[in-house]
Write a protein that holds these residues in place. Structure first.
Motif, PDB file in Angstrom:
ATOM      1  N   VAL A 169      -3.969   0.493 -10.965  1.00 38.86           N
ATOM      2  CA  VAL A 169      -2.712   0.591 -10.236  1.00 38.86           C
ATOM      3  C   VAL A 169      -1.900   1.746 -10.820  1.00 38.86           C
ATOM      4  CG1 VAL A 169      -0.556  -0.560  -9.667  1.00 38.86           C
ATOM      5  CG2 VAL A 169      -2.659  -1.873  -9.740  1.00 38.86           C
ATOM      6  N   ASN A 212       4.170   3.230  -5.506  1.00 38.08           N
ATOM      7  CA  ASN A 212       3.748   3.571  -6.863  1.00 38.08           C
ATOM      8  C   ASN A 212       4.532   2.772  -7.891  1.00 38.08           C
ATOM      9  OD1 ASN A 212       1.943   5.522  -5.929  1.00 38.08           O
ATOM     10  ND2 ASN A 212       3.533   7.066  -5.840  1.00 38.08           N
ATOM     11  N   ARG A 263      -8.732  -5.053  -8.860  1.00 40.55           N
ATOM     12  CA  ARG A 263      -9.161  -3.727  -8.420  1.00 40.55           C
ATOM     13  C   ARG A 263     -10.633  -3.462  -8.716  1.00 40.55           C
ATOM     14  NH1 ARG A 263      -5.201  -0.102  -6.661  1.00 40.55           N
ATOM     15  NH2 ARG A 263      -3.378  -1.332  -6.101  1.00 40.55           N
ATOM     16  N   PRO A 297       0.830  -1.217   0.000  1.00 45.71           N
ATOM     17  CA  PRO A 297       0.000   0.000   0.000  1.00 45.71           C
ATOM     18  C   PRO A 297       0.858   1.258   0.000  1.00 45.71           C
ATOM     19  CG  PRO A 297      -0.821  -1.586   1.602  1.00 45.71           C
ATOM     20  CD  PRO A 297       0.496  -2.121   1.107  1.00 45.71           C
ATOM     21  N   LYS A 337     -11.708   5.831  -7.776  1.00 43.37           N
ATOM     22  CA  LYS A 337     -10.411   5.691  -7.119  1.00 43.37           C
ATOM     23  C   LYS A 337     -10.146   4.235  -6.762  1.00 43.37           C
ATOM     24  CE  LYS A 337      -7.650   7.761  -3.439  1.00 43.37           C
ATOM     25  NZ  LYS A 337      -7.645   8.713  -2.283  1.00 43.37           N
ATOM     26  N   GLY A 338      -8.913   3.791  -7.027  1.00 36.58           N
ATOM     27  CA  GLY A 338      -8.544   2.411  -6.715  1.00 36.58           C
ATOM     28  C   GLY A 338      -8.841   1.419  -7.804  1.00 36.58           C
ATOM     29  N   SER A 339      -9.386   1.875  -8.928  1.00 32.46           N
ATOM     30  CA  SER A 339      -9.736   0.947 -10.018  1.00 32.46           C
ATOM     31  C   SER A 339      -8.527   0.554 -10.855  1.00 32.46           C
ATOM     32  CB  SER A 339     -10.801   1.575 -10.925  1.00 32.46           C
ATOM     33  OG  SER A 339     -10.338   2.803 -11.431  1.00 32.46           O
ATOM     34  N   VAL A 383      -9.245   8.130 -13.382  1.00 31.27           N
ATOM     35  CA  VAL A 383      -9.684   7.852 -12.013  1.00 31.27           C
ATOM     36  C   VAL A 383     -11.069   8.459 -11.765  1.00 31.27           C
ATOM     37  CG1 VAL A 383      -9.203   8.314  -9.581  1.00 31.27           C
ATOM     38  CG2 VAL A 383      -7.346   7.626 -11.103  1.00 31.27           C
ATOM     39  N   GLY A 432     -11.002  -1.486 -15.564  1.00 34.36           N
ATOM     40  CA  GLY A 432     -10.085  -1.433 -14.426  1.00 34.36           C
ATOM     41  C   GLY A 432      -9.071  -2.553 -14.472  1.00 34.36           C
TER      42      GLY A 432
END
Length: 304
Positions: free
Chosen positions: A303, A24, A267, A21, A299-301, A294, A263
């Motif tokens: 990497v 990047n 995710r 987490p 958000k989070g869909s 995004v 996505g």
């Protein structure tokens, strides 16, 4: 036609979804620059060079496109020596002058210096049209070099993150073992087909990775960069090995007979008719394009 080649060590390169987490995988660039699409095509000739130094003219032009004001096309440098320093060629040599003279004669740039002749000031023009039958470039000075004008005149351009072009790519001392004109064109053209909104990376019809770990490459791409399918494959393989383009498992969904990107695997919640494609995604992405993606997918869909 498609060319298929087996990639080496692919499993070590595919972006996994159980990433730490906050870490990047990709870099965001706030400043993209425009590069004319027509320059990279099978009918447009390669740029000529000084007899003693290959690839210089293309690299000079690429550097000027990177350095210019995005709205006016103006380049303002302390001197021509600055270009020589970036390309790592001898200062005050004839190489840079030779390339700049050719670019100006053939309507790629125009000199806008006034009183101060020591500084280098030029304007990047819309790339000229080329007539193969006469081996002649025709000026497109009446087409302003900005996105709106170029779209209205159907003049395609590639948006490239400025930070994606490194000093190593422009370094002429590394040309024989590193970045020549052909390799740079392959790199730039891959960005032409990088459509995050629709594909999460490069258009899979142009190139993608099969579930068997093979790169499937459209040979039309090879024609545009004037390279054989095998040599193009080897170059793309080197980009993957260097993490310049990362294989990412992406989820696609069909609707009304068309497939679209929803996505990254792990995710998004899969649905019955979803399928997976391994897409190549550039390591350096344009920040605004990522923000729009995004905003669209949530958000989070993906990497990033």
């Amino acid at each position: 036609m498609k060319y298929i080649g087996k990639l080496n060590k692919l499993n070590q390169k595919i972006v996994q979804m159980n990433l730490t987490p906050g870490s990047n995988c990709f870099k965001l660039s706030e400043r993209p620059f425009m590069f004319p699409r027509k320059v990279i095509s099978d009918f447009y000739p390669d740029f000529p060079d000084h007899p003693q130094l290959d690839n210089t003219t293309f690299k000079v032009y690429l550097y000027l496109c990177m350095s210019c004001n995005g709205l006016t096309g103006n380049v303002n440098l302390s001197s021509k020596q600055k270009i020589a320093e970036i390309l790592k060629v001898p200062p005050y040599s004839s190489y840079i002058n030779w390339s700049l003279d050719w670019l100006e004669t053939n309507h790629f740039i125009r000199d806008i210096r006034t009183k101060d002749k020591a500084r280098f000031r030029a304007q990047i023009m819309s790339a000229p049209d080329y007539l193969p039958e006469l081996n002649t470039f025709y000026s497109c000075k009446d087409v302003p070099r900005n996105p709106t004008s170029m779209k209205n005149h159907n003049y395609g351009y590639i948006l490239v993150p400025a930070s994606a072009i490194t000093d190593k790519m422009l370094d002429q001392s590394l040309t024989r073992t590193g970045w020549d004109e052909r390799k740079l064109k392959i790199f730039l053209l891959m960005y032409q087909y990088n459509w995050l909104r629709y594909y999460g990376g490069i258009d899979p019809d142009i190139m993608h990775i099969t579930q068997n770990g093979e790169l499937e490459l459209d040979t039309r791409f090879c024609y545009d960069v004037k390279s054989t399918p095998y040599n193009t494959f080897q170059t793309v393989q080197s980009f993957i090995n260097a993490d310049l383009f990362k294989p990412v498992r992406c989820v696609f969904r069909k609707k009304d007979g068309e497939q679209f990107f929803v996505g990254d695997v792990g995710r998004v919640t899969p649905q019955k008719n979803d399928h997976e494609i391994i897409i190549l995604r550039p390591q350096v992405l344009i920040a605004k394009q990522v923000e729009k993606l995004v905003e669209l997918l949530g958000k989070g869909s993906v990497v990033i």
